[in-house]
Scaffold this motif. Structure first.
Motif, PDB file in Angstrom:
ATOM      1  N   HIS A  69      14.582  16.528  39.651  1.00 43.42           N
ATOM      2  CA  HIS A  69      15.497  15.821  40.562  1.00 43.42           C
ATOM      3  C   HIS A  69      16.477  16.811  41.173  1.00 43.42           C
ATOM      4  CE1 HIS A  69      17.809  15.903  36.839  1.00 43.42           C
ATOM      5  NE2 HIS A  69      18.881  15.434  37.444  1.00 43.42           N
TER       6      HIS A  69
ATOM      7  N   HIS B 100      19.761  17.249  41.382  1.00 38.05           N
ATOM      8  CA  HIS B 100      21.096  17.652  40.908  1.00 38.05           C
ATOM      9  C   HIS B 100      21.225  19.178  40.779  1.00 38.05           C
ATOM     10  CE1 HIS B 100      22.194  13.465  39.145  1.00 38.05           C
ATOM     11  NE2 HIS B 100      22.470  13.573  40.435  1.00 38.05           N
TER      12      HIS B 100
ATOM     13  N   ASP C  86      22.686  21.106  38.714  1.00 35.61           N
ATOM     14  CA  ASP C  86      22.442  21.768  37.421  1.00 35.61           C
ATOM     15  C   ASP C  86      20.949  21.801  37.056  1.00 35.61           C
ATOM     16  OD1 ASP C  86      22.470  18.981  36.968  1.00 35.61           O
ATOM     17  OD2 ASP C  86      23.069  19.224  34.880  1.00 35.61           O
ATOM     18  N   HIS C  87      20.082  21.352  37.988  1.00 35.54           N
ATOM     19  CA  HIS C  87      18.624  21.464  37.799  1.00 35.54           C
ATOM     20  C   HIS C  87      17.970  22.307  38.894  1.00 35.54           C
ATOM     21  CE1 HIS C  87      18.170  18.404  34.526  1.00 35.54           C
ATOM     22  NE2 HIS C  87      19.405  18.185  34.935  1.00 35.54           N
TER      23      HIS C  87
ATOM     24  N   HIS D  36      18.277   7.506  37.496  1.00 40.38           N
ATOM     25  CA  HIS D  36      19.333   8.530  37.421  1.00 40.38           C
ATOM     26  C   HIS D  36      19.585   9.065  38.829  1.00 40.38           C
ATOM     27  CE1 HIS D  36      21.689  11.865  35.925  1.00 40.38           C
ATOM     28  NE2 HIS D  36      20.860  12.732  36.470  1.00 40.38           N
TER      29      HIS D  36
ATOM     30  N   ASP E 265      16.315  14.155  33.498  1.00 42.06           N
ATOM     31  CA  ASP E 265      17.483  13.379  33.067  1.00 42.06           C
ATOM     32  C   ASP E 265      17.201  11.875  33.029  1.00 42.06           C
ATOM     33  OD1 ASP E 265      18.782  15.770  32.913  1.00 42.06           O
ATOM     34  OD2 ASP E 265      20.241  15.361  34.498  1.00 42.06           O
TER      35      ASP E 265
HETATM   36 ZN    ZN Z   1      20.894  14.932  36.677  1.00 39.16          ZN
END
Ligand code: ZN
Length: 274
Positions: A75, A77, A79-80, A133, A152
């Motif tokens: 996904h 985000h 932090d990914h 999410h 997540d």
């Molecule tokens: Zn996430």
């Protein structure tokens, strides 16, 4: 050796051939993310599940002596995906990720959707759309290796926050993961298990499997060791977000006989306030 033994031995041999034998390297990255590398020793193909941090991902590749060929993004985000651009520039890897989040994933080369097969050397992963999410979140299931990467969506004894989806959407996603073979190994995006256990014990304190998992997790966490991978079977037994059908949970929430997605939604709301 009796016939039965021979049959058992040849069956075991067949099973071993069926397994694609991916090698997995999981490492902590950023503050509480997990980085995961998967490697097919026959073809040398190597994929990272997400790229939370370029420097730490490149260090992990160097440590293993593996050359990155793919990033499988779960996904959008930060932090990914924060490492996408630099890692792609350094390795020339191909980045695959959810079509529904194509506009917000840096360096995306190949858009994937429900049912697509991702080939990594000799291994095949199936894309499972698991929104909730985020609106386009995907998981990657490698049936021959019995492994699923869920980002997540699902955590051990927990689940992702409903940032871009409602409870009904997330519950439908979780049900897809719950239907995977129980022995399937589960790799998640974060190490949140200890905190998740503390919350889960407020929802279903009478669950013996959960109490045992909480003690195991507390001991591992104290030693600084990872609590993942988990398995689908372990999560079905301990994770309150997968257990809205539990009479004890329904009673505690005062929601006996309600729709399972509603019970799930109430559990999620309580976790947000925990
Ligand atoms: Zn996430």
């Amino acid at each position: 050796m009796g016939d039965a033994t021979v049959r058992a031995a040849s069956k075991k041999g067949m099973l071993e051939r069926l397994m694609a034998q991916l090698q997995i390297h999981q490492f902590p990255t950023r503050s509480d993310n997990f980085g995961v590398l998967i490697h097919d020793p026959k073809t040398e193909a190597t994929a990272a599940i997400d790229a939370p941090d370029a420097e730490e991902l490149l260090a992990a590749l160097h440590e293993k002596g593996w050359t990155l060929t793919h990033i499988l993004v779960t996904h959008h985000h930060h932090d990914h995906t924060a490492g996408n651009t630099i890692v792609k520039r350094m390795t020339g890897c191909t980045i695959l990720g959810p079509a529904k989040e194509a506009g917000s994933i840096p360096g995306l080369d190949v858009e994937v959707k429900e049912g697509d097969i991702v080939e990594l050397g000799g291994a095949k992963g199936r894309v499972i759309e698991t929104p909730g999410h985020t609106k386009g979140h995907v998981s990657y299931f490698f049936p021959e290796d019995g492994i699923v990467f869920v980002g997540d969506t699902l955590f051990s004894v927990g689940c992702g926050k409903l940032l871009e989806g409602d409870a009904k959407t997330m519950w439908a996603s979780l049900k897809k993961l719950m239907a995977l073979p129980p022995e399937t190994k589960l790799y998640c995006g974060h190490e949140y298990t200890d905190k998740n256990c503390q919350f889960a014990l407020t929802i279903e304190p009478e669950n013996d499997a959960l109490r045992a998992r909480a003690s195991e997790v507390a001991a591992l966490t104290e030693k600084g060791e990872a609590t993942l991978p988990s398995t689908i079977a372990q999560e079905l037994a301990t994770n309150p977000f997968l257990r809205p059908s539990s009479p004890a949970i329904q009673k505690r929430l005062g929601m006996e006989g309600r729709e399972l997605w509603e019970v799930f939604g109430e559990t999620r709301k309580r976790k947000d306030r925990f």
